[in-house]
Scaffold this active site. Structure first.
Site, PDB file in Angstrom:
ATOM      1  N   ASP A   1      42.389  52.164  59.346  1.00 41.42           N
ATOM      2  CA  ASP A   1      41.786  52.019  60.673  1.00 41.42           C
ATOM      3  C   ASP A   1      40.288  51.734  60.635  1.00 41.42           C
ATOM      4  O   ASP A   1      39.742  51.159  61.584  1.00 41.42           O
ATOM      5  CB  ASP A   1      42.048  53.288  61.499  1.00 41.42           C
ATOM      6  N   HIS A  24      43.985  60.659  54.689  1.00 42.86           N
ATOM      7  CA  HIS A  24      45.358  60.179  54.810  1.00 42.86           C
ATOM      8  C   HIS A  24      46.307  61.229  54.264  1.00 42.86           C
ATOM      9  O   HIS A  24      45.961  61.954  53.337  1.00 42.86           O
ATOM     10  CB  HIS A  24      45.553  58.856  54.049  1.00 42.86           C
TER      11      HIS A  24
HETATM   12  C1  LIG Z   1      44.817  61.379  58.545  1.00 42.18           C
HETATM   13  C2  LIG Z   1      44.797  62.871  58.785  1.00 42.18           C
HETATM   14  C3  LIG Z   1      45.437  63.175  60.127  1.00 42.18           C
HETATM   15  C4  LIG Z   1      45.607  63.536  57.684  1.00 42.18           C
HETATM   16  O1  LIG Z   1      45.627  64.869  57.986  1.00 42.18           O
HETATM   17  P1  LIG Z   1      46.322  66.017  57.116  1.00 42.18           P
HETATM   18  O2  LIG Z   1      46.939  65.478  55.908  1.00 42.18           O
HETATM   19  O3  LIG Z   1      47.157  66.803  58.054  1.00 42.18           O
HETATM   20  O4  LIG Z   1      45.083  66.894  56.684  1.00 42.18           O
HETATM   21  P2  LIG Z   1      44.447  68.100  57.504  1.00 42.18           P
HETATM   22  O5  LIG Z   1      44.164  67.701  58.903  1.00 42.18           O
HETATM   23  O6  LIG Z   1      45.297  69.307  57.292  1.00 42.18           O
HETATM   24  O7  LIG Z   1      43.082  68.228  56.761  1.00 42.18           O
HETATM   25  C5  LIG Z   1      42.799  69.132  55.671  1.00 42.18           C
HETATM   26  C6  LIG Z   1      41.330  69.465  55.756  1.00 42.18           C
HETATM   27  O8  LIG Z   1      40.578  68.261  55.708  1.00 42.18           O
HETATM   28  C7  LIG Z   1      39.803  68.105  56.892  1.00 42.18           C
HETATM   29  N1  LIG Z   1      39.821  66.687  57.258  1.00 42.18           N
HETATM   30  C8  LIG Z   1      40.886  65.848  57.259  1.00 42.18           C
HETATM   31  N2  LIG Z   1      40.533  64.622  57.644  1.00 42.18           N
HETATM   32  C9  LIG Z   1      39.212  64.694  57.899  1.00 42.18           C
HETATM   33  C10 LIG Z   1      38.290  63.751  58.372  1.00 42.18           C
HETATM   34  N3  LIG Z   1      38.658  62.501  58.623  1.00 42.18           N
HETATM   35  N4  LIG Z   1      37.018  64.143  58.562  1.00 42.18           N
HETATM   36  C11 LIG Z   1      36.646  65.413  58.291  1.00 42.18           C
HETATM   37  N5  LIG Z   1      37.484  66.353  57.845  1.00 42.18           N
HETATM   38  C12 LIG Z   1      38.760  65.989  57.653  1.00 42.18           C
HETATM   39  C13 LIG Z   1      40.486  68.984  57.934  1.00 42.18           C
HETATM   40  O9  LIG Z   1      39.590  69.370  58.950  1.00 42.18           O
HETATM   41  C14 LIG Z   1      40.916  70.144  57.067  1.00 42.18           C
HETATM   42  O10 LIG Z   1      39.769  70.894  56.781  1.00 42.18           O
HETATM   43  P3  LIG Z   1      39.792  72.511  56.680  1.00 42.18           P
HETATM   44  O11 LIG Z   1      40.899  72.840  55.713  1.00 42.18           O
HETATM   45  O12 LIG Z   1      38.435  72.858  56.215  1.00 42.18           O
HETATM   46  O13 LIG Z   1      40.105  72.984  58.073  1.00 42.18           O
HETATM   47  C15 LIG Z   1      43.361  63.387  58.759  1.00 42.18           C
HETATM   48  O14 LIG Z   1      42.762  63.071  57.536  1.00 42.18           O
HETATM   49  C16 LIG Z   1      42.538  62.907  59.917  1.00 42.18           C
HETATM   50  O15 LIG Z   1      42.544  63.539  60.986  1.00 42.18           O
HETATM   51  N6  LIG Z   1      41.782  61.775  59.740  1.00 42.18           N
HETATM   52  C17 LIG Z   1      41.013  61.230  60.838  1.00 42.18           C
HETATM   53  C18 LIG Z   1      41.894  60.428  61.753  1.00 42.18           C
HETATM   54  C19 LIG Z   1      42.385  59.161  61.101  1.00 42.18           C
HETATM   55  O16 LIG Z   1      41.617  58.393  60.552  1.00 42.18           O
HETATM   56  N7  LIG Z   1      43.687  58.923  61.219  1.00 42.18           N
HETATM   57  C20 LIG Z   1      44.306  57.714  60.748  1.00 42.18           C
HETATM   58  C21 LIG Z   1      45.169  57.958  59.580  1.00 42.18           C
HETATM   59  S1  LIG Z   1      45.785  56.437  58.907  1.00 42.18           S
END
Ligand SMILES: CC(C)(COP(=O)(O)OP(=O)(O)OC[C@H]1O[C@@H](n2cnc3c(N)ncnc32)[C@H](O)[C@@H]1OP(=O)(O)O)[C@@H](O)C(=O)NCCC(=O)NCCS
Length: 409
Positions: free
Chosen positions: A346, A285
């Protein structure tokens, strides 16, 4: 703030240009480029909702105060009006919702056309957008008009989704029942015969009703910020909710659990997933760093409902998956390890809905039903004190290229 960029300025005032060169470079004060994804940026103020780690409150009420106690209609009223309704307010609000639940032949026709091939989110986005064409207050952004439109949209969205569910099963839609409330009506129209469907969905709708400046609400506020009307702004929100990084993670969770298939396959599946930098749906998140306060309610529902569920062992798989991700976290990058620390809304919403009999690809659409009141509240707040939302970008492409006639390219 920093002195960062030199821009070319042409002075148009001839008096000034005598004193200064006609053109010259001057330094201008500009903001630094904001962090990627606007992380940590406070882009607006709001009196609707506050979100911080392990903390969520709507209009001053923590989610723990509302979930399991309130009716969705009370929470929708709270979000739109700022205060909980008294008995008379609630009766009147419910009566308005009841009046507007039915769909016109125009909207039913679109649903019929789209239901065979369209996905749930595509259908909802399209039908909500189309409903602007018949709304008596289309284009009117006054508070009174927007309040009436918020009620109409909130009332109709569950009917749209239930009609879609029936239509794609080849069944006739079931009309709304004026004696039933929001969640019970949806359960009946969608044909959910689980005895807890109405009660559980009522709480789920509350848990998903609002969440500050999440991506879909931001999209809705940006559209509202151009003075576009409520239907346009909600349509923008629905478009953003679909994505797998946002509400789409509910449907993504079910796909992931299906791919794993059985609890004993989880360990090796996670190993491969981490090696391929797979993004686990339902984990991570942007704001919550240790706990998503909504997840505990949904986990409890999923656990309870799994006991009567006769299909694949989804709850066992997801419990094993969460434990396995935790165990194998040291293999991830530090950033990823920190993210997957949080199970988000979710993850258990997906199985809760599935156990109630909702098709696995429609969890995100259910999320939208709950979120409608939150989007509408934000659109009204934006219009109440509007300024165009128009940030800038720092250009990183080439410059000074010359046009080449097509014959020479
Ligand atoms: C929620 C979300 C979009 C937040 O993203 P964010 O704050 O932008 O974080 P980032 O995408 O920059 O992630 C930072 C790191 O964590 C990793 N990461 C983030 N969420 C992850 C997940 N669910 N599974 C595996 N790795 C994850 C990214 O790949 C990144 O890794 P890296 O630096 O080695 O490349 C992200 O955690 C995600 O994609 N989760 C899965 C989708 C989801 O459940 N969304 C609903 C949110 S309520």
């Amino acid at each position: 703030m920093e002195w960062q960029v030199l821009v070319l300025v042409t002075f148009g005032n001839p008096k000034r240009s005598k004193r200064l060169c006609d053109t010259r470079f001057v330094a201008v004060e500009r903001e630094k480029v904001a962090p990627r994804g606007l992380e940590g940026v406070v882009a607006t103020t709001t009196a609707i909702c506050s979100v911080s780690d392990n903390f969520l409150q709507y209009r001053g009420y923590r989610i723990e105060e509302l979930a399991g106690k309130a009716e969705y209609e009370e929470v929708a009223y709270l979000l739109l009006n700022g205060e909980l309704p008294n008995k008379v307010d609630l009766r009147d609000f419910k009566a308005e919702l009841t009046k507007h639940r039915s769909l016109s032949p125009f909207l039913r026709g679109i649903l019929q056309e789209m239901s065979e091939t369209g996905t749930g989110m595509d259908v909802l986005r399209t039908v909500v957008s189309a409903s602007a064409a018949e709304d008596p207050a289309e284009g009117d952004n006054s508070r009174e008009a927007e309040y009436a439109k918020a009620i109409r949209l909130t009332a109709k969205l569950p009917t749209m989704l239930a009609t879609y569910i029936r239509r794609r099963r080849g069944e006739q839609p079931v009309p709304p029942d004026p004696t039933l409330g929001h969640a019970a009506n949806f359960a009946k129209m969608a044909g959910l015969d689980h005895p807890r469907a109405a009660e559980v969905l009522n709480t789920c709708f509350i848990l998903q009703a609002e969440h500050g400046l999440n991506a879909s609400t931001f999209a809705a506020r940006i559209a509202a910020g151009t003075n576009a009307d409520m239907h346009a702004a909600v349509t923008a929100g629905l478009g953003a909710l679909k994505g797998p990084l946002h509400g789409g993670a509910t449907d993504g969770t079910m796909k992931m659990l299906d791919e794993i298939g059985a609890p004993e396959r989880t360990e090796s599946w996670v190993e491969k997933a981490i090696a391929s930098k797979y993004k686990f749906s339902g984990f991570g998140h942007r704001v919550y760093k240790t706990e998503d306060p909504r997840a505990k309610f949904l986990r409890k529902f999923a656990q309870e409902l799994s006991k009567d569920w006769k299909g694949p062992k989804y709850f066992e798989i997801q419990e094993r998956l969460a434990a396995e991700i935790e165990r194998q976290r040291p293999k991830m990058s530090p950033a990823a390890a920190a993210k997957v620390n949080v199970v988000n809304v979710d993850y258990y919403a997906a199985t809760t809905y599935t156990f109630l009999g909702i098709p696995a690809d429609l969890g995100t659409s259910i999320f939208a039903v709950g979120r409608m009141a939150g989007w509408c509240a934000h659109i009204m707040e934006q219009h109440g004190d509007n300024r165009l939302i128009r940030p800038e970008s720092e250009y990183t492409g080439p410059s000074g290229k010359r046009w080449v006639p097509i014959a020479e390219r």
